[in-house]
Design an enzyme around this catalytic site. Structure first.
Site, PDB file in Angstrom:
ATOM      1  N   ASP A  80       0.815  -1.217   0.000  1.00 33.12           N
ATOM      2  CA  ASP A  80       0.000   0.000   0.000  1.00 33.12           C
ATOM      3  C   ASP A  80       0.847   1.265   0.000  1.00 33.12           C
ATOM      4  O   ASP A  80       2.062   1.214   0.180  1.00 33.12           O
ATOM      5  CB  ASP A  80      -0.972   0.005   1.202  1.00 33.12           C
ATOM      6  N   GLU A 108      -9.764  -1.892   5.339  1.00 36.24           N
ATOM      7  CA  GLU A 108     -10.432  -1.516   6.581  1.00 36.24           C
ATOM      8  C   GLU A 108     -11.705  -2.340   6.774  1.00 36.24           C
ATOM      9  O   GLU A 108     -12.168  -3.002   5.830  1.00 36.24           O
ATOM     10  CB  GLU A 108     -10.775  -0.015   6.528  1.00 36.24           C
ATOM     11  N   HIS A 164      -7.284  -4.729  10.320  1.00 36.37           N
ATOM     12  CA  HIS A 164      -7.040  -4.646   8.870  1.00 36.37           C
ATOM     13  C   HIS A 164      -5.744  -5.338   8.473  1.00 36.37           C
ATOM     14  O   HIS A 164      -4.815  -5.426   9.264  1.00 36.37           O
ATOM     15  CB  HIS A 164      -7.070  -3.188   8.367  1.00 36.37           C
ATOM     16  N   ASP A 166      -7.557  -2.335  14.241  1.00 33.65           N
ATOM     17  CA  ASP A 166      -8.948  -2.615  13.848  1.00 33.65           C
ATOM     18  C   ASP A 166      -9.056  -3.903  13.019  1.00 33.65           C
ATOM     19  O   ASP A 166     -10.096  -4.175  12.419  1.00 33.65           O
ATOM     20  CB  ASP A 166      -9.544  -1.428  13.072  1.00 33.65           C
TER      21      ASP A 166
END
Ligand code: F6R
Length: 260
Positions: A67, A143, A138, A136
């Site tokens: 990413d 996400e 990910h 979270d």
């Protein structure tokens, strides 16, 4: 999924580096999937040490990063281009033409993402994908709510991710809101997945990834669908695993298991 819990970050990083090194020894022109963030730093340091002291060779290796932040130029100190160059690429003998990182500044994100996916396929697919996990749940910047068959695309970062990553920026407002990320489907196509996590703040996400249901709300749980996913945790990140004793037992008994 193989779950390996080791007492320290250093041991965890070395164990994961050994997997990458084994693949490179067997396949010198392997394709590696790279992650950024604080988690894989120890792994990269160990690979650099192996390169310097043991001759681990990256001359024929190709890499694809997971990413990049949208809007950051490659020379921005918080860009993932910069991170990879400083922490890994400039320290080993990889050919610059074999390095692929999503562009955060392309004029056409959609066609860039399609091209990125095509390049991965043209290069033969990813042999080993290195992964971290967000608090979270990910993987890459997929996400909560990301499709488990998603491909490389532009994503809006979740607020907890922006909060987590604010530590790298002068102020929270400087954290980019968008990123280009490989999709969960892209990641699941890699032949081997190596996910690392350390620290107490990852414990809840790690338990959900390993022992929770497979759900797009915790995209790391998609690793349960992969035939060769290896998860390396330090003691703190493993703190909420219910089956911890079993994972340790499996590891202890592995050397005596019948060869398949
Ligand atoms: C970065 C990436 C992210 C990070 C995750 C954990 O390329 O893909 O999913 O792995 O946000 O970040 P750290 O390691 O900084 O806790």
């Amino acid at each position: 999924m193989e779950v390996v819990v080791l007492p320290t970050y250093a041991e965890m990083s070395k164990a994961a580096a050994a997997i990458v090194a084994n693949v490179l020894n067997e396949k010198p022109n392997a394709v590696l999937g790279m992650a950024t963030g604080s988690t894989p730093l120890g792994l990269y340091q160990e690979l650099v040490r192996m390169h310097r002291e043991e001759g681990l060779d990256f001359a024929q290796v190709t890499t694809f990063n997971l990413d990049e932040y949208v809007g950051l130029r490659p020379n921005h100190p918080q860009s993932y281009h910069y991170f990879m160059h400083e922490n890994f690429f400039k320290l080993v003998n990889i050919a610059p033409t074999n390095i692929y990182i999503p562009s955060g500044t392309t004029s056409n994100y959609r066609s860039f993402c399609d091209w990125y996916e095509r390049r991965i396929t043209e290069c033969g697919g990813i042999d080993v994908q290195i992964l971290g996990i967000g608090s979270d749940g990910h993987i890459a910047f997929n996400e909560p709510g990301s499709s488990l068959s998603s491909r490389t695309r532009l994503k809006t970062l979740a607020k907890p991710t922006i909060d987590d990553n604010a530590r790298f920026f002068e102020q929270r407002e400087d954290v980019p809101i968008y990123a280009i990320t490989m999709g969960v489907g892209t990641i699941l196509e890699a032949r081997t997945l190596v996910l690392l996590a350390n620290g107490k703040n990852k414990a809840t996400a790690c338990a959900a990834m390993v022992e929770g249901p497979v759900t797009s709300m915790i995209t790391a749980s998609a690793l349960q669908l992969h035939p060769d996913a290896r998860v390396f945790l330090d003691d703190s990140a493993a703190g909420e695993l219910k089956m911890r004793d079993y994972y340790d037992w499996v590891r202890r008994k592995k050397p005596d298991a019948p060869q398949t």
